[in-house]
Write a protein that holds these residues in place. Structure first.
Motif: not given
Length: 381
Positions: A204-223
């Protein structure tokens, strides 16, 4: 696209027989023609596509240039694209554009290379992977995703060792060095588990809740994994554990086979806009691009998504190359209120499409699909 011509049959027409339909069905058939067609502003493929093509006189990018990641700095769009040359090793090339369409400068040497360690089969602990992404038979760095946070440009890419290890790698560079084209990249770290195949991870291009966020799956859930510091990841004791499903929860939908995220999410007033790659088992062999909106406060929740693909491989440059029928995006940006989507066509060339962002989001929210169409050559949004 070829269209079948309608041919009148010489067979005598049969007498029409009135069928008795349920009352509700008769009502629907009666009012359907009165419903006006939905209108939306098209997002358009640029008429000058492809904007980057292989250069036979450059051995490192003589065969293919595709799957670009982008970052906007100093009012320009900076592009890192995957390139394959005579040795079949994937490296990253660099190009820059002021208007988002026209390539005004392009580096003569790779901007990023990864060391590829080749070993004989007798030294391998795992069997050789059946893997030939984009023709990169001998490994290297594939499919870059760029994200600027603070004074750094972070790079996520697929690291392939040419044998059986296909993992996600993380590196970074200072903005100052990036703009000066001093490619002093931080030594990459493999952040996905060893012995597993992972692709399509985004930061993600900015921190979320003060933390770096790495999205690593979108199926079957957003992880998404949240980290205090990216330096926590060392490739051994600390990696991101992920899982992937083939989209069985999307039965009947066009994206019934979800492949993974495209570019890093884009923050909008509606939430996080995420473009993603998917296929339809009823239309095999064709990579398509969809769009979904993630909750701004909890991006693991999908607010809504496109009912149809926003981008399909219909143009000649998306069907003639190493792998026809492929559109694959690793980079997108917003410039002057316009959304620019950069993608690889047929695993061979770099292309771009654009749309008015506000119109695009409005159509996406109400369930329309802002399909990509061809824009006249030399025109802009």
């Amino acid at each position: 696209m070829l269209r079948k011509k309608l041919v009148r049959s010489s067979t005598p027409r049969k007498k029409k027989v009135a069928l008795k339909l349920p009352r509700l069905a008769r009502i629907k058939r009666k009012i359907a023609p009165q419903i006006p067609a939905k209108k939306f502003r098209s997002i358009q493929k640029h008429g000058d596509n492809p904007i980057i093509e292989p250069r036979p006189d450059r051995k490192w990018e003589s065969k293919a240039t595709f799957n670009p990641g982008v970052v906007c700095l100093d009012g320009k769009v900076h592009i890192l694209y995957r390139a394959i040359g005579d040795n079949d090793v994937s490296v990253l090339g660099y190009a820059v554009s002021s208007d988002g369409f026209t390539i005004e400068d392009r580096a003569d040497e790779p901007a990023y290379t990864a060391e590829v360690e080749h070993k004989g089969a007798e030294l391998r602990e795992i069997p050789r992977a059946v893997y030939a992404s984009g023709g990169g038979w001998n490994g290297g760095c594939e499919d870059p995703r760029l994200t600027q946070i603070g004074g750094k440009v972070h790079l996520l890419y697929t690291a392939f060792d040419g044998w059986g290890s296909i993992r996600i790698a993380l590196s970074s560079i200072s903005i100052q060095d990036f703009l000066a084209r001093k490619w002093n990249w931080k030594k990459p770290v493999l952040i996905s588990p060893s012995g597993e195949i992972h692709k399509n991870w985004v930061l993600f291009p900015e921190k979320i809740g003060g933390k770096y966020a790495i999205l690593h799956s979108i199926s079957p859930d957003i992880l998404i994994d949240f980290l205090e510091n990216l330096d926590e990841l060392d490739g051994k004791a600390k990696v991101v554990t992920s899982r992937y499903g083939s989209g069985t929860e999307r039965k009947g939908a066009w994206d019934n086979w979800i492949r993974g995220a495209g570019p890093p999410p884009i923050k909008t007033d509606e939430g996080w806009l995420l473009l993603y790659h998917a296929m339809d088992k009823r239309d095999p062999g064709r990579y398509k691009l969809g769009a979904m909106m993630l909750d701004p406060n909890d991006p693991t929740k999908v607010l809504y998504r496109s009912r149809h693909p926003i981008l399909e491989p219909d143009e000649y440059y998306e069907n003639h190359g190493f792998k026809g029928g492929v559109v694959y995006s690793c980079g997108a940006s917003v410039v002057g209120g316009n959304l620019f989507v950069y993608y690889g066509g047929a695993d061979t060339v770099v292309c771009v499409a654009s749309a008015d962002l506000k119109s695009f989001l409005g159509e996406l929210k109400v369930g329309d699909t802002p399909r990509l169409r061809v824009k006249p050559m030399g025109s802009h949004v």
